[in-house]
Scaffold this motif. Structure first.
Motif: not given
Length: 328
Positions: A44-68
């Protein structure tokens, strides 16, 4: 109750999964449901992404970047050109998503399409996603494939076999078992207190009282009687050529069909881009877009994300229904 995020698997990395994932994130990042990709950031090179270490971190990041949740590929990604060296990552993403769902850390699993021939070449021994998920998270019975869109839910009782084999393998017990699984899923995952099933006849005109074959009398009708005896609202066997009209569809919640095309032709005619593949009979919720890897258009920006968006939304709705059902 804060909804759990959804786990989206990478699917075949050389296909359109990365593109549709990015487009789905753009469409859902404000409204949700929140999801994260188990995959390689190169997808997914065409959208902002953020690396997460656990599923629990996904919701907080979702509005601004695709959690991976990273699962690196072994070989460089070449869109349109699958590499068997990446098969372990594809399989591992499915296994990881299921493990997270079984542990109660994600609300549902949504799977991007896989390239079965590539996985088979790497030693994958299952016919497809559904059978693999049945092994990983089965609930004691066979996994059941449902195709769903806003206007219709269909279940092919026999699936990926030749029509002649479907006729040989169809049994009363098979119809009853799948009917029970479908009714239970409609109650638990779709919030329908009294689900209504219709069962298609096998032959033209449902056999026309035996003049066009006795299978509907000897195989299908006894299954309907058994489902009714179990307290399930089931009708049929109905002629398949009239049971998918708008008026007919308003009278039931799901249709059991006797073979693959009898189920898939009506739903793909109604909503080719918005159909969702749902696997019932698992301990987890699983949905998937109702299309393949589309290697021929990968990397061209042409992929339609509609079915993936629908799969994510439906998974979120099913997860919410299951949470309500299990709440004290």
């Amino acid at each position: 109750m804060t909804p759990l995020p959804l786990a989206l698997t990478m699917g075949e990395p050389a296909g359109i999964g990365g593109e549709t994932t990015a487009k789905a994130w753009r469409a859902l990042r404000e409204s949700g449901p929140a999801f994260f990709l188990i995959g390689d950031p190169a997808q997914c090179p065409d959208v902002p992404t953020t690396m997460i270490e656990a599923p629990e971190q996904a919701a907080a990041a979702f509005a601004t970047a695709l959690p991976i949740l990273p699962r690196p590929l072994a070989a460089p990604l070449r869109l349109g050109h699958p590499d068997p060296a990446n098969a372990p990552a594809v399989i591992g993403a499915i296994e990881q998503a299921v493990q997270l769902a079984l542990a109660g850390r994600v609300g549902a699993v949504v799977t991007n399409p896989i390239q079965k021939a590539v996985l088979t070449a790497a030693g994958f021994r299952h016919p497809g996603h559904t059978e693999f998920l049945g092994e990983l998270a089965g609930d004691g019975g066979p996994p059941v494939m449902m195709l769903a869109c806003p206007g219709l839910r269909v279940v092919p009782v026999t699936i990926h076999v030749a029509l002649a084999e479907a006729l040989r393998s169809l049994t009363t017990a098979m119809i009853v078992e799948q009917g029970r699984i479908v009714a239970a899923a409609l109650r638990r995952d779709f919030g329908l207190a009294q689900p209504r099933l219709v069962i298609a006849g096998l032959n033209p005109h449902a056999g026309e009282a035996g003049t066009m074959g006795r299978e509907d009398i000897e195989i299908v009708a006894p299954a309907i009687a058994a489902l009714r005896a179990a307290g399930i609202a089931a009708r049929g066997p109905l002629p398949a050529d009239t049971m998918f009209t708008p008026r007919a569809r308003a009278g039931y919640d799901a249709a059991l069909c006797m073979y693959h095309d009898q189920a898939l032709i009506p739903i793909k005619t109604l909503d080719m881009d918005g159909g969702v593949n749902v696997t019932l009979g698992l301990r987890i919720i699983r949905t998937s877009p109702d299309h393949g890897t589309a290697l021929d258009i990968a990397g061209q920006g042409l992929a339609d994300p509609g079915s993936l968006i629908a799969a994510l939304r439906l998974a979120g709705e099913m997860a919410a229904s299951r949470a309500r059902e299990s709440a004290p």
